[in-house]
Design an enzyme around this catalytic site. Structure first.
Site, mmCIF file in Angstrom:
data_model
loop_
_atom_site.group_PDB
_atom_site.id
_atom_site.type_symbol
_atom_site.label_atom_id
_atom_site.label_comp_id
_atom_site.label_asym_id
_atom_site.label_seq_id
_atom_site.Cartn_x
_atom_site.Cartn_y
_atom_site.Cartn_z
ATOM 1 N N GLU A 167 0.818 -1.212 0.000
ATOM 2 C CA GLU A 167 0.000 0.000 0.000
ATOM 3 C C GLU A 167 0.856 1.267 0.000
ATOM 4 O O GLU A 167 1.838 1.364 0.714
ATOM 5 C CB GLU A 167 -0.930 0.012 1.225
ATOM 6 C CG GLU A 167 -1.878 -1.176 1.287
ATOM 7 C CD GLU A 167 -2.884 -1.209 0.132
ATOM 8 O OE1 GLU A 167 -3.070 -0.175 -0.538
ATOM 9 O OE2 GLU A 167 -3.479 -2.293 -0.087
ATOM 10 N N ARG B 54 -18.053 -0.901 5.137
ATOM 11 C CA ARG B 54 -19.108 -1.633 4.415
ATOM 12 C C ARG B 54 -19.809 -2.607 5.348
ATOM 13 O O ARG B 54 -20.994 -2.872 5.219
ATOM 14 C CB ARG B 54 -18.446 -2.373 3.237
ATOM 15 C CG ARG B 54 -19.370 -2.984 2.231
ATOM 16 C CD ARG B 54 -18.569 -3.630 1.093
ATOM 17 N NE ARG B 54 -17.466 -4.471 1.569
ATOM 18 C CZ ARG B 54 -17.609 -5.710 2.023
ATOM 19 N NH1 ARG B 54 -18.784 -6.272 2.047
ATOM 20 N NH2 ARG B 54 -16.557 -6.403 2.450
ATOM 21 N N CYS C 162 -7.857 -1.907 7.819
ATOM 22 C CA CYS C 162 -6.478 -1.918 7.323
ATOM 23 C C CYS C 162 -5.976 -0.513 7.068
ATOM 24 O O CYS C 162 -4.886 -0.132 7.507
ATOM 25 C CB CYS C 162 -6.376 -2.803 6.072
ATOM 26 S SG CYS C 162 -6.661 -4.540 6.470
ATOM 27 N N HIS D 104 -1.151 -5.874 1.947
ATOM 28 C CA HIS D 104 -2.306 -6.775 1.880
ATOM 29 C C HIS D 104 -1.909 -8.096 1.236
ATOM 30 O O HIS D 104 -1.166 -8.103 0.247
ATOM 31 C CB HIS D 104 -3.426 -6.144 1.036
ATOM 32 C CG HIS D 104 -4.431 -5.386 1.835
ATOM 33 N ND1 HIS D 104 -4.604 -4.026 1.718
ATOM 34 C CD2 HIS D 104 -5.349 -5.803 2.745
ATOM 35 C CE1 HIS D 104 -5.583 -3.644 2.539
ATOM 36 N NE2 HIS D 104 -6.050 -4.697 3.171
HETATM 37 N N1 PCA Z 1 -8.608 -6.943 6.132
HETATM 38 C C1 PCA Z 1 -9.557 -5.891 6.356
HETATM 39 C C2 PCA Z 1 -9.586 -5.667 7.836
HETATM 40 C C3 PCA Z 1 -8.840 -6.789 8.439
HETATM 41 C C4 PCA Z 1 -8.206 -7.479 7.310
HETATM 42 O O1 PCA Z 1 -7.416 -8.422 7.399
HETATM 43 C C5 PCA Z 1 -9.247 -4.646 5.546
HETATM 44 O O2 PCA Z 1 -8.705 -4.770 4.436
HETATM 45 O O3 PCA Z 1 -9.560 -3.540 5.991
#
Ligand code: PCA
Length: 220
Positions: free
Chosen positions: A82, A92, A145, A169
């Site tokens: 990111e 959501r 996140c 991610h």
């Molecule tokens: N993914 C979610 C929240 C926790 C996770 O592992 C996100 O992308 O916000």
């Protein structure tokens, strides 16, 4: 050099969160392999309130130089490094405590956004050189996140802890992806835990390598 690696607990209808498994394995492997790196891992609750409390506790007690936060991105077939965290919570689905902020700032006094202070392009380049699908992502979403990435960079900007921070991610593991659709429908993209562990270890080592090269934060 102290590195905090965080993952998340399961949320929504995802029974496991690979980010928690990967955070633990990477922290333990790197600690065993590299005497110059001290790692610590923690699994954050998918709760706006409790995650913030735990993150602040970790920063105050462990005082990491680098924080690499991990989370699950269902539907991705690649590691997503990111670039930016934005000052918004727009959920959501409710968090695991039933709280669902809509269009609320994370900190009304905070700046609109922070850029990752990890060497995001170097990380993506090294992952691809290792044959691991990876890309820079320009949105970490507006849920937990993005929130954790923002809070980490906000703490870094105000108090210097951590010195560098960012978010990565990871995809669903295949064991989970196979259960998510009817037998006659294609299954969502996935990446094995082993490959995700390999990827995040590369990310940790690249973050350490670039730690003292502020001008090469985003190398070409
Ligand atoms: N993914 C979610 C929240 C926790 C996770 O592992 C996100 O992308 O916000």
């Amino acid at each position: 050099m102290k590195i905090l690696i965080t993952g998340f607990e399961p949320f929504g209808d995802y029974k496991v969160n690979p980010s928690a498994i990967v955070a633990e394995r990477v922290a333990k492997d790197v600690l065993a392999e590299d005497i110059n790196i001290d790692t610590f891992y923690a699994i954050l609750p998918v709760s706006f309130k409790r995650a913030r409390e735990l993150l602040e506790k970790l920063f105050n007690e462990y005082k990491p130089d680098i924080h690499i936060a991990l989370g699950l991105r269902p539907g991705a077939s690649f590691i997503a490094v990111e670039r930016v965290a934005i000052n918004i919570m727009d959920s959501r689905i409710p968090d695991n405590d039933g709280y669902q902020p809509i269009d609320e700032p994370i900190d009304p006094q905070g700046p609109p956004a922070y850029f990752s202070t990890l060497p995001i392009k170097a990380i993506v380049r090294k992952l691809r050189e290792s044959g691991i699908p990876a890309t820079i992502s320009n949105s970490a979403g507006t849920y937990l996140c993005n929130y954790i990435m923002y809070l980490s960079l906000h703490n870094s900007a105000r108090f210097g802890i951590p010195k560098r921070a960012g978010f990565i991610h990871i995809p669903l593991p295949p064991e989970d992806a196979v259960n998510r659709r009817d037998l006659s429908i294609g299954i969502p993209p996935s990446m094995s835990i082993d490959l995700a562990v390999k990827a995040i270890k590369i990310a940790v080592k690249t973050a350490v390598e670039y730690f003292n090269k502020p001008d090469e934060r985003v190398p070409p």
